[in-house]
Design an enzyme around this catalytic site. Structure first.
Site, mmCIF file in Angstrom:
data_model
loop_
_atom_site.group_PDB
_atom_site.id
_atom_site.type_symbol
_atom_site.label_atom_id
_atom_site.label_comp_id
_atom_site.label_asym_id
_atom_site.label_seq_id
_atom_site.Cartn_x
_atom_site.Cartn_y
_atom_site.Cartn_z
ATOM 1 C CB ALA A 290 -0.946 -0.005 1.199
ATOM 2 N N GLY A 291 2.122 1.144 -0.428
ATOM 3 C CA GLY A 291 2.970 2.339 -0.506
ATOM 4 C C GLY A 291 3.578 2.702 0.828
ATOM 5 C CG ASP B 99 7.352 8.972 -4.299
ATOM 6 O OD1 ASP B 99 7.011 7.770 -4.376
ATOM 7 O OD2 ASP B 99 7.283 9.623 -3.243
ATOM 8 C CG HIS C 256 15.545 7.267 -5.478
ATOM 9 N ND1 HIS C 256 15.983 8.507 -5.886
ATOM 10 C CD2 HIS C 256 14.206 7.415 -5.267
ATOM 11 C CE1 HIS C 256 14.968 9.360 -5.913
ATOM 12 N NE2 HIS C 256 13.882 8.726 -5.539
ATOM 13 C CG ASP D 42 3.354 2.691 8.030
ATOM 14 O OD1 ASP D 42 2.579 3.612 8.406
ATOM 15 O OD2 ASP D 42 3.433 1.601 8.611
ATOM 16 C CG LEU D 43 0.011 7.084 4.297
ATOM 17 C CD1 LEU D 43 -1.429 7.283 3.850
ATOM 18 C CD2 LEU D 43 0.929 8.090 3.598
HETATM 19 O O1 T3D Z 1 8.838 10.387 2.038
HETATM 20 C C1 T3D Z 1 8.258 9.473 1.466
HETATM 21 O O2 T3D Z 1 8.362 8.310 1.826
HETATM 22 C C2 T3D Z 1 7.324 9.801 0.332
HETATM 23 C C3 T3D Z 1 6.885 8.570 -0.327
HETATM 24 C C4 T3D Z 1 5.594 8.374 -0.639
HETATM 25 C C5 T3D Z 1 5.242 7.136 -1.330
HETATM 26 C C6 T3D Z 1 3.812 6.738 -1.215
HETATM 27 O O3 T3D Z 1 3.578 5.558 -1.351
HETATM 28 S S1 T3D Z 1 2.598 7.899 -0.942
HETATM 29 C C7 T3D Z 1 1.119 6.915 -1.012
HETATM 30 C C8 T3D Z 1 0.909 6.165 0.284
HETATM 31 N N1 T3D Z 1 -0.203 5.228 0.205
HETATM 32 C C9 T3D Z 1 -1.457 5.604 0.250
HETATM 33 O O4 T3D Z 1 -1.796 6.761 0.325
HETATM 34 C C10 T3D Z 1 -2.484 4.512 0.284
HETATM 35 C C11 T3D Z 1 -3.217 4.538 1.617
HETATM 36 N N2 T3D Z 1 -4.127 3.422 1.711
HETATM 37 C C12 T3D Z 1 -5.321 3.415 1.074
HETATM 38 O O5 T3D Z 1 -5.716 4.325 0.389
HETATM 39 C C13 T3D Z 1 -6.149 2.200 1.296
HETATM 40 O O6 T3D Z 1 -5.734 1.561 2.471
HETATM 41 C C14 T3D Z 1 -6.019 1.209 0.108
HETATM 42 C C15 T3D Z 1 -6.735 1.775 -1.116
HETATM 43 C C16 T3D Z 1 -4.573 0.883 -0.224
HETATM 44 C C17 T3D Z 1 -6.727 -0.123 0.506
HETATM 45 O O7 T3D Z 1 -8.011 0.154 0.952
HETATM 46 P P1 T3D Z 1 -8.835 -0.993 1.724
HETATM 47 O O8 T3D Z 1 -10.179 -0.419 2.002
HETATM 48 O O9 T3D Z 1 -8.762 -2.248 0.969
HETATM 49 O O10 T3D Z 1 -8.026 -1.243 3.088
HETATM 50 P P2 T3D Z 1 -7.951 -0.299 4.389
HETATM 51 O O11 T3D Z 1 -9.024 -0.712 5.331
HETATM 52 O O12 T3D Z 1 -7.902 1.118 4.009
HETATM 53 O O13 T3D Z 1 -6.515 -0.706 4.982
HETATM 54 C C18 T3D Z 1 -6.329 -1.882 5.782
HETATM 55 C C19 T3D Z 1 -5.361 -1.539 6.898
HETATM 56 O O14 T3D Z 1 -4.105 -1.187 6.324
HETATM 57 C C20 T3D Z 1 -5.837 -0.335 7.689
HETATM 58 O O15 T3D Z 1 -5.406 -0.524 9.042
HETATM 59 P P3 T3D Z 1 -6.471 -0.821 10.217
HETATM 60 O O16 T3D Z 1 -7.501 0.262 10.174
HETATM 61 O O17 T3D Z 1 -7.076 -2.172 9.838
HETATM 62 O O18 T3D Z 1 -5.663 -0.858 11.450
HETATM 63 C C21 T3D Z 1 -5.066 0.791 7.069
HETATM 64 O O19 T3D Z 1 -4.876 1.876 7.929
HETATM 65 C C22 T3D Z 1 -3.742 0.107 6.774
HETATM 66 N N3 T3D Z 1 -3.033 0.805 5.702
HETATM 67 C C23 T3D Z 1 -3.361 0.825 4.401
HETATM 68 N N4 T3D Z 1 -2.506 1.580 3.735
HETATM 69 C C24 T3D Z 1 -1.620 2.042 4.624
HETATM 70 C C25 T3D Z 1 -1.951 1.552 5.884
HETATM 71 N N5 T3D Z 1 -1.253 1.847 6.968
HETATM 72 C C26 T3D Z 1 -0.190 2.668 6.820
HETATM 73 N N6 T3D Z 1 0.179 3.167 5.635
HETATM 74 C C27 T3D Z 1 -0.491 2.878 4.515
HETATM 75 N N7 T3D Z 1 -0.077 3.360 3.340
#
Ligand code: T3D
Length: 255
Positions: free
Chosen positions: A60-61, A137, A82, A63-64
């Site tokens: 999921a990219g 990115d 990179h 960790d936010l």
């Molecule tokens: O400095 C740098 O590092 C910059 C770099 C940036 C690179 C990037 O990747 S920026 C993009 C980051 N990723 C996102 O924004 C995606 C965030 N996640 C979502 O939008 C959704 O989770 C998904 C679309 C991927 C999946 O949705 P869904 O409904 O199938 O699952 P969910 O319920 O949202 O997620 C399940 C669990 O995973 C949930 O935790 P919980 O509530 O059960 O405790 C969720 O918080 C966790 N999770 C999902 N994505 C992330 C995450 N936790 C941390 N970071 C995540 N990216």
């Protein structure tokens, strides 16, 4: 349990991102584990690499919840994402992204940095970045642009639309979609097939296609000629020709 697991079965190395509760989002341990896995994959005995995820996510990219820990985002990207993206492209062997589930943000970039994407029918692909106000990115603009072409890449990456595995297949992002129940077996079969191929020729084909993106025709013809000379001197070429003449399947050794 390790946040990235590296296993080897014959000539196939599998790197599994292993933070299923977070859909395998990147943190420091995932970057380090992936880096170590890619380093081990340089072993000539490894002839195909699979990158996949544990649980219902591929990745999921970023960790936010740990995002704020990086004071300098640019420096963070250079130090973590990179090297791994470059290591995938530098590996002269096929790297398969086995997209078992959710693939978003830098996870999408990771999948697109690989040579082949096979998707489970339960997978979906989400740009992610635009959803939180970021630009793509870790190679996202580079690879998605090449895979989809500029108009579709821009439209998709600026929309945050969820793409099903079937749509990803129709767009050419995934080469194949497999029912979830049969996914692991198909990935194993496909990776073994690739690992039994003439690895040096496949690796040099990868280099040639990477080069083709920016080369002139003259430059590309020249690199083809140079690498063909290397391929023609390989044991696998001798075996390939002998097998053809003897009307039997070739036994390539990757040498
Ligand atoms: O400095 C740098 O590092 C910059 C770099 C940036 C690179 C990037 O990747 S920026 C993009 C980051 N990723 C996102 O924004 C995606 C965030 N996640 C979502 O939008 C959704 O989770 C998904 C679309 C991927 C999946 O949705 P869904 O409904 O199938 O699952 P969910 O319920 O949202 O997620 C399940 C669990 O995973 C949930 O935790 P919980 O509530 O059960 O405790 C969720 O918080 C966790 N999770 C999902 N994505 C992330 C995450 N936790 C941390 N970071 C995540 N990216």
């Amino acid at each position: 349990m390790a946040e990235v697991e590296v296993t080897r079965e014959g000539a196939v190395q599998t790197i599994t991102l292993n933070r299923p509760d977070k859909l395998n989002a990147f943190n420091g341990a995932v970057h380090a584990g992936l880096r170590e896995g890619l380093k081990q994959a340089r072993d000539p005995e490894v002839r195909a690499v699979v990158i996949t995820g544990a649980g219902r996510g591929f990745c999921a990219g970023q960790d936010l919840t740990e995002f704020g820990e990086m004071p300098d985002v640019g420096a963070g990207l250079r130090a973590t994402y990179h090297p791994n993206v470059l290591a995938i492209r530098a590996l002269e062997k096929p790297v398969i992204a086995a997209v078992n589930g959710v693939c978003a943000g830098a996870g999408l970039s990771l999948a697109c940095a690989c040579d082949i994407r096979i998707a489970s029918d339960s997978a979906f692909f989400v740009p992610g970045f635009v959803g939180i106000g970021l630009v793509p990115d870790s190679g996202g603009t580079f690879f998605v642009h090449r895979l989809l072409g500029a108009p579709r890449a821009f439209e998709w990456m600026s929309s945050n639309r969820r793409l099903t595995a079937a749509e990803a297949h129709a767009w050419g992002l995934a080469s194949e979609v497999v029912e979830a129940d049969a996914f692991e077996a198909r990935v194993t079969e496909y990776a073994a097939e690739l690992a039994a191929g003439p690895t040096r020729a496949i690796g040099m084909t990868k280099r040639l296609f990477d080069n083709a993106d920016t080369a002139t025709l003259e430059e590309q013809l020249e690199l083809e000629a140079q690498l063909q000379a290397v391929a023609a001197a390989s044991e696998d070429f001798a075996e390939g020709v002998a097998a053809f003449i003897e009307k039997r399947p070739a036994q390539f050794r990757g040498a």
